[in-house]
Design a protein around this motif. Structure first.
Motif, PDB file in Angstrom:
ATOM      1  N   TYR A  15     -14.861  41.678  -7.802  1.00 33.55           N
ATOM      2  CA  TYR A  15     -13.647  42.353  -7.589  1.00 33.55           C
ATOM      3  C   TYR A  15     -13.168  42.450  -6.230  1.00 33.55           C
ATOM      4  CZ  TYR A  15     -10.099  45.964  -8.166  1.00 33.55           C
ATOM      5  OH  TYR A  15      -9.119  46.895  -7.893  1.00 33.55           O
ATOM      6  N   ILE A  16     -14.435  42.964  -5.617  1.00 31.49           N
ATOM      7  CA  ILE A  16     -14.208  43.733  -4.290  1.00 31.49           C
ATOM      8  C   ILE A  16     -13.967  42.485  -3.310  1.00 31.49           C
ATOM      9  CG2 ILE A  16     -16.476  44.005  -3.215  1.00 31.49           C
ATOM     10  CD1 ILE A  16     -13.930  46.785  -3.736  1.00 31.49           C
ATOM     11  N   LYS A  17     -14.464  41.496  -3.535  1.00 33.21           N
ATOM     12  CA  LYS A  17     -14.178  40.052  -2.502  1.00 33.21           C
ATOM     13  C   LYS A  17     -12.713  39.563  -2.508  1.00 33.21           C
ATOM     14  CE  LYS A  17     -18.539  37.746  -3.887  1.00 33.21           C
ATOM     15  NZ  LYS A  17     -18.925  36.311  -4.710  1.00 33.21           N
ATOM     16  N   TYR A  18     -12.144  40.203  -3.559  1.00 30.01           N
ATOM     17  CA  TYR A  18     -10.732  40.165  -3.139  1.00 30.01           C
ATOM     18  C   TYR A  18      -9.860  40.930  -2.171  1.00 30.01           C
ATOM     19  CZ  TYR A  18     -11.293  36.973  -6.974  1.00 30.01           C
ATOM     20  OH  TYR A  18     -11.973  35.732  -7.744  1.00 30.01           O
ATOM     21  N   GLY A  61       4.722  32.704   6.204  1.00 28.20           N
ATOM     22  CA  GLY A  61       3.526  32.396   6.969  1.00 28.20           C
ATOM     23  C   GLY A  61       2.243  32.766   6.365  1.00 28.20           C
ATOM     24  N   ASN A  62       1.451  33.295   7.166  1.00 27.89           N
ATOM     25  CA  ASN A  62      -0.020  33.482   6.380  1.00 27.89           C
ATOM     26  C   ASN A  62      -0.050  34.935   5.812  1.00 27.89           C
ATOM     27  OD1 ASN A  62       0.189  35.611   8.731  1.00 27.89           O
ATOM     28  ND2 ASN A  62      -2.118  35.245   8.995  1.00 27.89           N
ATOM     29  N   LYS A  63       1.253  35.500   5.412  1.00 24.96           N
ATOM     30  CA  LYS A  63       1.278  36.664   4.520  1.00 24.96           C
ATOM     31  C   LYS A  63       2.027  36.578   3.390  1.00 24.96           C
ATOM     32  CE  LYS A  63       0.096  40.180   7.897  1.00 24.96           C
ATOM     33  NZ  LYS A  63       0.429  41.253   8.458  1.00 24.96           N
ATOM     34  N   ALA A  64       1.830  37.273   2.282  1.00 26.84           N
ATOM     35  CA  ALA A  64       2.336  37.176   1.048  1.00 26.84           C
ATOM     36  C   ALA A  64       2.767  38.560   0.423  1.00 26.84           C
ATOM     37  CB  ALA A  64       1.749  36.347  -0.182  1.00 26.84           C
ATOM     38  N   LEU A  65       3.979  38.870  -0.192  1.00 26.45           N
ATOM     39  CA  LEU A  65       4.115  39.933  -0.815  1.00 26.45           C
ATOM     40  C   LEU A  65       4.338  39.836  -2.371  1.00 26.45           C
ATOM     41  CD1 LEU A  65       5.081  43.090  -0.964  1.00 26.45           C
ATOM     42  CD2 LEU A  65       7.278  42.386  -0.573  1.00 26.45           C
ATOM     43  N   VAL A  66       3.497  40.240  -2.978  1.00 27.86           N
ATOM     44  CA  VAL A  66       3.408  40.147  -4.418  1.00 27.86           C
ATOM     45  C   VAL A  66       3.674  41.489  -5.231  1.00 27.86           C
ATOM     46  CG1 VAL A  66       1.938  39.283  -6.313  1.00 27.86           C
ATOM     47  CG2 VAL A  66       1.715  38.483  -4.153  1.00 27.86           C
ATOM     48  N   ASP A  67       4.722  41.421  -6.046  1.00 31.01           N
ATOM     49  CA  ASP A  67       5.248  42.518  -6.875  1.00 31.01           C
ATOM     50  C   ASP A  67       5.074  42.308  -8.223  1.00 31.01           C
ATOM     51  OD1 ASP A  67       8.013  42.549  -7.742  1.00 31.01           O
ATOM     52  OD2 ASP A  67       7.882  42.088  -5.438  1.00 31.01           O
ATOM     53  N   VAL A  86       0.028  43.140  -0.571  1.00 27.40           N
ATOM     54  CA  VAL A  86       0.138  42.528   0.615  1.00 27.40           C
ATOM     55  C   VAL A  86      -1.082  41.485   0.829  1.00 27.40           C
ATOM     56  CG1 VAL A  86       0.828  42.346   3.150  1.00 27.40           C
ATOM     57  CG2 VAL A  86       1.793  44.129   1.592  1.00 27.40           C
ATOM     58  N   LEU A  87      -0.768  40.189   0.743  1.00 30.27           N
ATOM     59  CA  LEU A  87      -2.078  39.312   1.041  1.00 30.27           C
ATOM     60  C   LEU A  87      -1.968  38.517   2.354  1.00 30.27           C
ATOM     61  CD1 LEU A  87      -1.151  39.216  -2.225  1.00 30.27           C
ATOM     62  CD2 LEU A  87      -3.329  38.109  -2.076  1.00 30.27           C
ATOM     63  N   GLU A  88      -2.999  38.364   2.990  1.00 25.99           N
ATOM     64  CA  GLU A  88      -3.076  37.598   4.116  1.00 25.99           C
ATOM     65  C   GLU A  88      -4.117  36.685   4.040  1.00 25.99           C
ATOM     66  OE1 GLU A  88      -3.574  38.496   8.862  1.00 25.99           O
ATOM     67  OE2 GLU A  88      -3.795  40.101   7.697  1.00 25.99           O
ATOM     68  N   LYS A  89      -3.810  35.468   4.477  1.00 26.78           N
ATOM     69  CA  LYS A  89      -4.520  34.235   4.597  1.00 26.78           C
ATOM     70  C   LYS A  89      -5.586  34.440   5.542  1.00 26.78           C
ATOM     71  CE  LYS A  89      -4.356  29.344   3.298  1.00 26.78           C
ATOM     72  NZ  LYS A  89      -3.547  28.370   3.140  1.00 26.78           N
ATOM     73  N   ILE A  90      -6.803  34.733   5.317  1.00 27.49           N
ATOM     74  CA  ILE A  90      -7.975  34.904   6.364  1.00 27.49           C
ATOM     75  C   ILE A  90      -9.057  33.706   6.198  1.00 27.49           C
ATOM     76  CG2 ILE A  90      -9.651  36.417   7.359  1.00 27.49           C
ATOM     77  CD1 ILE A  90      -7.673  38.710   6.128  1.00 27.49           C
ATOM     78  N   ASN A  91      -9.078  32.992   7.027  1.00 21.96           N
ATOM     79  CA  ASN A  91     -10.140  31.879   6.901  1.00 21.96           C
ATOM     80  C   ASN A  91      -9.801  30.939   5.575  1.00 21.96           C
ATOM     81  OD1 ASN A  91     -11.415  32.781   9.254  1.00 21.96           O
ATOM     82  ND2 ASN A  91     -12.681  34.061   8.074  1.00 21.96           N
ATOM     83  N   LEU A  95      -6.166  37.143   0.788  1.00 28.43           N
ATOM     84  CA  LEU A  95      -7.094  38.586   0.591  1.00 28.43           C
ATOM     85  C   LEU A  95      -6.164  39.555   0.423  1.00 28.43           C
ATOM     86  CD1 LEU A  95     -10.328  38.015   2.705  1.00 28.43           C
ATOM     87  CD2 LEU A  95     -10.217  37.762   0.481  1.00 28.43           C
ATOM     88  N   ILE A  96      -6.325  40.597  -0.157  1.00 28.07           N
ATOM     89  CA  ILE A  96      -5.444  41.891  -0.471  1.00 28.07           C
ATOM     90  C   ILE A  96      -5.658  42.898   0.965  1.00 28.07           C
ATOM     91  CG2 ILE A  96      -4.728  43.787  -1.511  1.00 28.07           C
ATOM     92  CD1 ILE A  96      -5.989  42.506  -4.187  1.00 28.07           C
ATOM     93  N   ILE A  97      -4.385  42.769   1.695  1.00 33.29           N
ATOM     94  CA  ILE A  97      -4.738  43.884   2.771  1.00 33.29           C
ATOM     95  C   ILE A  97      -4.021  45.176   2.515  1.00 33.29           C
ATOM     96  CG2 ILE A  97      -5.045  41.997   4.307  1.00 33.29           C
ATOM     97  CD1 ILE A  97      -2.092  42.531   5.201  1.00 33.29           C
ATOM     98  N   LYS A  98      -3.317  45.389   1.435  1.00 35.45           N
ATOM     99  CA  LYS A  98      -2.474  46.521   1.205  1.00 35.45           C
ATOM    100  C   LYS A  98      -1.977  46.500  -0.173  1.00 35.45           C
ATOM    101  CE  LYS A  98       1.251  49.745   2.404  1.00 35.45           C
ATOM    102  NZ  LYS A  98       2.292  49.917   3.572  1.00 35.45           N
ATOM    103  N   GLU A  99      -2.200  47.684  -0.913  1.00 36.42           N
ATOM    104  CA  GLU A  99      -1.808  47.747  -2.291  1.00 36.42           C
ATOM    105  C   GLU A  99      -1.305  49.196  -2.568  1.00 36.42           C
ATOM    106  OE1 GLU A  99      -4.445  47.880  -6.686  1.00 36.42           O
ATOM    107  OE2 GLU A  99      -5.447  47.476  -4.660  1.00 36.42           O
TER     108      GLU A  99
END
Length: 104
Positions: A15-18, A61-67, A86-91, A95-99
């Motif tokens: 779970y925490i990997k996300y 771009g490399n960010k996504a907002l999901v609601d 808020v997800l960001e494409k990292i490598n 990954l979730i950067i904000k919830e």
């Protein structure tokens, strides 16, 4: 989603990997307090059922907002919340950067 599956299975490590290393929870929680809270909540013996509804995804771009609306239930508790991630494409991994969440 695999994030929901890991949550329902109460697999803390998966779970925490996300969540990105840069993820900061809503105040007043610190990241370490949030991690401890997640671990405790996933350690409960009750089955967890999560349903996501009305999912909207906006890519930029490399960010996504999901609601979405999240229906969370156990044998002793149930609620419906409106969530924003808020997800960001990292490598090459999203990954979730904000919830944030609020009661419906």
């Amino acid at each position: 989603s695999q994030w929901v599956e890991a949550w329902q299975k109460k697999d803390y490590a998966e779970y925490i990997k996300y969540y990105a290393e840069t993820f900061l929870p809503e105040k007043p929680l610190t990241r370490s307090a949030w991690l401890n809270q997640r671990k405790q909540r996933l350690a409960t013996p009750e089955d967890i059922k999560i349903t996501l509804k009305d999912i909207n995804i906006n890519l930029d771009g490399n960010k996504a907002l999901v609601d979405f609306s999240q229906v969370y239930s156990t044998s002793t508790y149930s609620d419906t919340t409106k969530k924003k991630l808020v997800l960001e494409k990292i490598n090459d991994v999203w990954l979730i950067i904000k919830e944030t969440s609020s009661k419906k």
